[in-house]
Design a protein around this motif. Structure first.
Motif, PDB file in Angstrom:
ATOM      1  N   ASN A 152       0.846  -1.191   0.000  1.00 25.33           N
ATOM      2  CA  ASN A 152       0.000   0.000   0.000  1.00 25.33           C
ATOM      3  C   ASN A 152       0.886   1.247   0.000  1.00 25.33           C
ATOM      4  N   LEU A 153       0.637   2.166  -0.908  1.00 23.58           N
ATOM      5  CA  LEU A 153       1.450   3.383  -0.998  1.00 23.58           C
ATOM      6  C   LEU A 153       1.364   4.227   0.272  1.00 23.58           C
ATOM      7  N   ASN A 154       0.326   4.011   1.059  1.00 25.69           N
ATOM      8  CA  ASN A 154       0.208   4.728   2.327  1.00 25.69           C
ATOM      9  C   ASN A 154       0.927   4.006   3.470  1.00 25.69           C
ATOM     10  N   ARG A 192       3.618  12.576   3.152  1.00 22.55           N
ATOM     11  CA  ARG A 192       2.535  11.639   3.483  1.00 22.55           C
ATOM     12  C   ARG A 192       2.161  11.725   4.964  1.00 22.55           C
ATOM     13  N   THR A 215      -3.428   9.678  -6.251  1.00 19.48           N
ATOM     14  CA  THR A 215      -2.056   9.499  -6.727  1.00 19.48           C
ATOM     15  C   THR A 215      -1.417  10.802  -7.214  1.00 19.48           C
ATOM     16  N   LEU A 268      -3.033   2.098  -3.981  1.00 26.11           N
ATOM     17  CA  LEU A 268      -3.206   3.159  -2.982  1.00 26.11           C
ATOM     18  C   LEU A 268      -4.517   2.900  -2.241  1.00 26.11           C
TER      19      LEU A 268
END
Length: 471
Positions: free
Chosen positions: A350-352, A376, A385, A408
């Motif tokens: 997960n990009l988070n 972030r 994104t 994401l």
């Protein structure tokens, strides 16, 4: 008998003629007296002269209610004139503008026009060497009236707004309430406006006023110009410059308030860093990531500090009483070796939640990875994104490639309504902090979010970003 009838008829004829003549005489008398009254009715100017109050040159912006009445207007007309004055911004800027007030008839305006000390048309300066009464009612002293201009900013020359006090902003042309809001905004930025770009974002400074002030601001154009060599401004009103910050190796776990200030932070920012270290992190920074997460340390500032940071293991506090710097260092080395041997499947990351080391593994340099993580953390998580692509110092091509690979997920990103958003969240979030005071003030009155945004007059691009984090 016949003579009696003739005398009676003559008598009636005479009486009728006399009565008609009497009515005619009375009518002529009434007509002439009315005409004389009308002809003798004094004009507006004559009335004032009869009362020993001749019309004098006057600035309509300075007249009180009683002085408008003295000029021949009724109380109701005066109320309308003053209301119209407030509608046009609190000041009449020209004769042309004053003439448009419907309570002032064309005849009355024609009488007053030669005495009005205003420019004929808006945008033209008015200059006069005529005497203007300083006390209209008593008609005593007078002064030379020169170079009248509509109320606006009075810019003394080039200045650094970081050094300005409440009174300085009031002298500049802002109201006391506006000046207080500007200083609050500066405090939320950490005690400095940082750049012209940040100064412009203060909601109390209109676009027109900013355009007037911009050429005189002793600030960098934007935050990106705040490099290691950037000079800080002196705290006195002479706006003299201090030498560029000279960085030296330091341990953030032993640096005190003055030490952080020597590194270029304001006193308030330095105190926030110490509180973050001692309270949130239980006494010490454990890694560079811990430092980058402190919201008063921008990504750019962190990059400037990074080469000089020394995290001495002996100064790192551990939750376990049997903490040993050597053991911890050994374990950390083993952990790093194990992580290096693992290959991350970025299709499942997960990009988070992606870590600094995973970003390095993907190919980002430390500067890009630090900016990614820092931004972030300040946002509380990415919502779309495009925010990743817009991250300062990011490798955009590599970021675009990562976005196409990793998902994401935004389920855990904190969101609030404007009515229940915590003050601390509003004041620290990058999209809300510049409007935090305004939001807190207006949400007491308005509950309808559409009306709320309309009333606050927030810039459309800023509103669009805010809505990403609103329920």
């Amino acid at each position: 008998m016949k003579n009696t009838i003739q005398i009676s008829a003559a008598k009636n004829y005479f009486l009728g003629f006399a009565t008609s003549g009497l009515f005619l005489v009375l009518g002529l008398y009434y007509f002439n007296s009315t005409k004389n009254v009308e002809e003798s009715a004094p004009s507006f100017t004559e009335i004032l002269k009869a009362e020993n109050a001749p019309i004098q040159e006057f600035n309509p912006n300075d007249l009180t209610e009683s002085e408008w009445v003295q000029l021949g207007f009724s109380e109701r007309q005066v109320a309308t004139i003053l209301k119209y004055k407030s509608v046009v911004g609190g000041q009449f800027t020209s004769k042309e503008q004053l003439k448009k007030c419907y309570s002032i008839s064309a005849e009355k305006y024609a009488e007053l026009e030669p005495y009005i000390l205003l420019a004929d048309h808006a945008g033209k300066s008015f200059s006069s060497t005529k005497n203007y009464s300083n006390n209209y009612r008593q008609n005593t002293t007078s002064y030379q009236y020169k170079n009248y201009e509509a109320k606006g900013l009075k810019i003394p020359g080039k200045f650094n707004p970081d050094t300005y006090s409440l009174q300085d902003f009031i002298n500049l042309g802002f109201t006391e309430k506006q000046s207080q809001s500007i200083l609050k905004y500066k405090n939320y930025l950490g005690g400095s406006f940082i750049s012209k770009e940040k100064f412009r974002e203060c909601y109390m400074i209109s676009e027109e006023n900013y355009r007037k002030l911009a050429p005189y601001l002793l600030l960098p154009e934007n935050a990106q110009n705040n490099s290691v060599e950037m000079k800080t401004f002196a705290t006195n009103k002479t706006s003299s410059e201090k030498p560029a910050i000279s960085y030296q190796a330091f341990d953030p776990n032993t640096t005190d308030l003055q030490g952080w200030r020597d590194l270029g932070f304001s006193e308030k920012q330095a105190q926030v860093i110490i509180n973050y270290r001692d309270r949130n992190l239980k006494g010490s920074f454990k890694s560079l990531d811990d430092i980058s997460r402190c919201f008063v340390i921008s990504a750019e500032k962190f990059e400037n500090l990074k080469p000089f940071i020394i995290l001495n293991p002996e100064n790192i506090k551990s939750k376990n009483s049997d903490y040993s710097p050597k053991t911890s260092q050994k374990n950390e080395t083993l952990q790093n070796q194990n992580e290096e041997n693992l290959k991350t499947d970025f299709r499942k990351i997960n990009l988070n939640e992606i870590t600094f080391k995973q970003l390095l593994e993907y190919g980002f340099d430390e500067k890009s990875a630090g900016s990614f993580i820092g931004f972030r953390n300040k946002l509380g998580g990415f919502v779309n994104t495009s925010q990743i692509i817009e991250t300062y110092n990011i490798d955009k091509d590599l970021a675009q490639k990562l976005i196409g690979t990793a998902p994401l997920l935004v389920n855990n990103v904190p969101k609030y309504s404007l009515a229940d958003a915590p003050e601390s969240w509003l004041k620290n979030h990058p999209y809300f902090k510049y409007y935090a005071d305004k939001i807190i003030y207006y949400r007491i009155t308005y509950s309808d979010e559409k009306k709320f945004f309309r009333t606050m007059k927030i810039k459309p691009e800023a509103e669009q970003k805010m809505r990403l984090y609103l329920k």
